[in-house]
Design an enzyme around this catalytic site. Structure first.
Site, PDB file in Angstrom:
ATOM      1  CG  HIS A  19      -7.184   1.350   2.791  1.00 24.74           C
ATOM      2  ND1 HIS A  19      -8.182   0.437   3.061  1.00 24.74           N
ATOM      3  CD2 HIS A  19      -6.359   1.335   3.877  1.00 24.74           C
ATOM      4  CE1 HIS A  19      -7.981  -0.094   4.254  1.00 24.74           C
ATOM      5  NE2 HIS A  19      -6.878   0.432   4.766  1.00 24.74           N
ATOM      6  N   GLY A  51      -4.705   1.061  11.699  1.00 26.28           N
ATOM      7  CA  GLY A  51      -6.107   1.412  11.636  1.00 26.28           C
ATOM      8  C   GLY A  51      -6.681   1.755  12.995  1.00 26.28           C
ATOM      9  N   GLY A  52      -7.490   0.864  13.530  1.00 24.71           N
ATOM     10  CA  GLY A  52      -8.214   1.135  14.769  1.00 24.71           C
ATOM     11  C   GLY A  52      -7.356   1.576  15.933  1.00 24.71           C
ATOM     12  CD  GLU A  81     -11.141  -0.369   5.180  1.00 27.27           C
ATOM     13  OE1 GLU A  81     -10.976  -1.132   6.143  1.00 27.27           O
ATOM     14  OE2 GLU A  81     -11.059   0.873   5.272  1.00 27.27           O
ATOM     15  CD  GLU A 117      -3.314  -1.168   5.294  1.00 23.18           C
ATOM     16  OE1 GLU A 117      -3.350  -0.898   6.492  1.00 23.18           O
ATOM     17  OE2 GLU A 117      -4.150  -0.761   4.476  1.00 23.18           O
ATOM     18  N   GLY A 172      -8.124  -5.471  10.337  1.00 21.03           N
ATOM     19  CA  GLY A 172      -9.211  -5.453  11.303  1.00 21.03           C
ATOM     20  C   GLY A 172      -9.686  -6.807  11.764  1.00 21.03           C
ATOM     21  CG  ASN A 193      -6.877   4.823   7.320  1.00 20.32           C
ATOM     22  OD1 ASN A 193      -7.605   5.820   7.327  1.00 20.32           O
ATOM     23  ND2 ASN A 193      -7.099   3.792   6.527  1.00 20.32           N
ATOM     24  CD1 TRP A 194      -6.961   8.146  13.280  1.00 20.77           C
ATOM     25  CD2 TRP A 194      -8.386   9.772  13.840  1.00 20.77           C
ATOM     26  NE1 TRP A 194      -6.453   8.775  14.394  1.00 20.77           N
ATOM     27  CE2 TRP A 194      -7.312   9.783  14.756  1.00 20.77           C
ATOM     28  CE3 TRP A 194      -9.394  10.720  13.978  1.00 20.77           C
ATOM     29  CZ2 TRP A 194      -7.234  10.700  15.801  1.00 20.77           C
ATOM     30  CZ3 TRP A 194      -9.321  11.639  15.022  1.00 20.77           C
ATOM     31  CH2 TRP A 194      -8.262  11.615  15.930  1.00 20.77           C
ATOM     32  CE  LYS A 195      -8.994   1.146   8.288  1.00 22.63           C
ATOM     33  NZ  LYS A 195      -9.221  -0.313   8.235  1.00 22.63           N
ATOM     34  CB  SER A 208      -4.300  -7.227  12.775  1.00 23.08           C
ATOM     35  OG  SER A 208      -5.605  -7.403  12.263  1.00 23.08           O
TER      36      SER A 208
END
Length: 248
Positions: free
Chosen positions: A92, A229-230, A94, A162, A168, A9-11, A208
């Site tokens: 998600h 994620g990141g 967020e 998640e 994160g 997920n590049w967000k 994470s």
């Protein structure tokens, strides 16, 4: 057997130049055993799909509940499909927090995604306060049931757990905590959809996930892959996670 899935997920990250990381990932892992899915911003879905066709699946990060209409700034499931997407992330944490998305909204979006022939990657997860209160399974159970439409199958639905407090932050639940939630979700899905069909629905862990902890997470009960994620923004990091999944 459920095929493992490494989803990224590049967000709200990535521009055209970022597609070089996708090319590097494909070059380093031309024939992975696991399925690979990348979900970039909507602006990159078409370009990434054209670049990765036949090698990496591409998904959106959200879609509207309605198939079309006067919803400025939103994107329809059919638009994602038309751009080359095969999946869409829904619910998600967020989105739930920043846009007040409810379980009912996520369920409606998942139903609309299915109508557009997109696989819904439905996210669930508890907050730190809910974890500390001992209500994790109650929260997950409610989100899972209320966010997942009837008729979910292994072909049209993926579930991603998640924990909100781990996204994160560098913190991860213990392997026992991850197994408890994933085993619980499998049981809940079996009770609703039958053991045979529930056994085909892939359950991802997210929060994470990184090269240093991926191997042990993927060895955990009922973990069929990861929503990353990141670390999915860099071919080296995501490739290392993919390699760990291939070995699981």
């Amino acid at each position: 057997m459920r095929r493992k899935l490494a989803a990224g997920n590049w967000k709200m990250n990535g521009v055209t130049a970022s597609l070089a990381e996708v090319e590097a990932l494909i070059a380093a892992h031309p024939t992975p055993r696991s399925e690979v899915l990348l979900c970039p911003p909507a602006t990159l879905v078409g370009q990434m799909a054209a670049l990765a066709v036949g090698r990496i699946a591409v998904g959106g990060q959200d879609c509207h509940m309605k198939a079309a209409g006067a919803h400025t700034g939103d994107i329809a499931a059919a638009m994602l499909k038309d751009a080359g997407a095969s999946h869409v992330i829904l619910g998600h944490s967020e989105r739930r927090a920043d846009h007040a998305e409810t379980n009912a909204m996520v369920r409606a979006k998942a139903a609309t995604a299915r109508e557009a022939d997109l696989v819904a990657v439905i996210c669930v997860g508890e907050t730190e306060a809910e974890r500390d209160a001992g209500s994790t399974l109650e929260v997950i159970g409610r989100q899972l049931y209320d966010s997942t439409p009837d008729g979910a199958t292994g072909a049209n639905t993926v579930i991603a757990y998640e924990p909100v407090w781990a996204i994160g932050t560098g913190r991860t639940p213990t392997l026992e905590q991850i197994a408890e939630v994933h085993d619980f979700m499998r049981s809940e899905l079996s009770g609703r959809f039958g053991a045979a069909e529930a056994g085909k629905i892939r359950l991802l862990y997210g929060g994470s996930v990184k090269p240093s902890n991926a191997k042990e997470i993927f060895a955990t009960s009922n973990v069929d892959g990861a929503l990353v994620g990141g670390a999915s923004l860099k071919a080296a990091d995501f490739g290392a996670i993919l390699a760990a999944l291939d070995e699981a």
